[in-house]
Enzyme design. Sequence first.
Site, short mmCIF file in Angstrom:
data_model
loop_
_atom_site.label_atom_id
_atom_site.label_comp_id
_atom_site.label_asym_id
_atom_site.label_seq_id
_atom_site.Cartn_x
_atom_site.Cartn_y
_atom_site.Cartn_z
N GLY A 83 0.82 -1.20 0.00
CA GLY A 83 0.00 0.00 0.00
C GLY A 83 0.86 1.25 0.00
O GLY A 83 2.07 1.20 -0.21
N GLY A 96 5.50 4.34 5.11
CA GLY A 96 6.16 4.29 6.41
C GLY A 96 5.27 4.62 7.58
O GLY A 96 5.73 4.68 8.72
N GLU A 104 10.38 -2.53 3.53
CA GLU A 104 9.54 -2.38 2.34
C GLU A 104 10.38 -1.95 1.14
O GLU A 104 10.22 -2.47 0.03
CB GLU A 104 8.44 -1.34 2.60
N LYS A 122 -5.76 8.31 -1.00
CA LYS A 122 -4.30 8.33 -0.97
C LYS A 122 -3.70 8.98 -2.22
O LYS A 122 -2.50 9.21 -2.28
CB LYS A 122 -3.75 6.90 -0.83
#
Length: 219
Positions: A83, A96, A104, A122
């Site tokens: 994501g 983060g 990641e 987002k």
Amino acid sequence: MLTQDQLKLAVAKKALEFVPEDAIIGVGTGSTVNLFIEELAGIKGRIKGAVSSSEASTARLKAHHIQVFDLNEVEKLSVYIDGADEINHHLHMIKGGGAALTREKIVAGVADEFICIADEKKYVTMLGAFPLPIEVIPMARSYVARELVKLGGHPELRQGVTTDNGNVILDVHGLQIMKPVELEETINHIAGVVTCGLFARRRADVLLLGKQDGVEVLR
């Protein structure tokens, strides 16, 4: 009207279409990825297993009896699914919020293709409204914070959080990130920074964006 959770579930389901047969896949961290792991459990017989970007995702994968591989045992990953806290039209991201940014970024770097799964909230024109997470070696915290102030940010220690690597997180508020690739390199060159939460040099290849009228696939 679909809720944010329903949009997340829609992209989690769509992401299954990007999972190759008989592969080891990279799996990220966060609320949308948690839904993806639930969906992945339904087709776990089709894959060899996963490389995980956090202890939390590892525990969730194992709970569904999906084999988790150490990244050092794996030569390549065909796909990494994760994501984002923010993603722009160039598919640069801020990540983060779950404090797993370093792992990641490592797993994303190994993968041939990075699939970002996100809901429409987002998707932004300019990165920076979401505070930029920076993973920092604890002894360098104050020095790194001073350097981040010079870059125009307002760093704040994330209280009570230690990363899986034993480090701290500084969340940097007040940045309008016009040049994500350049800022990522600048911050990563500050001594004591493990990595910053800008994913611009290794951006997403595909965005599965959950919208009210369905999932849009952006490349």
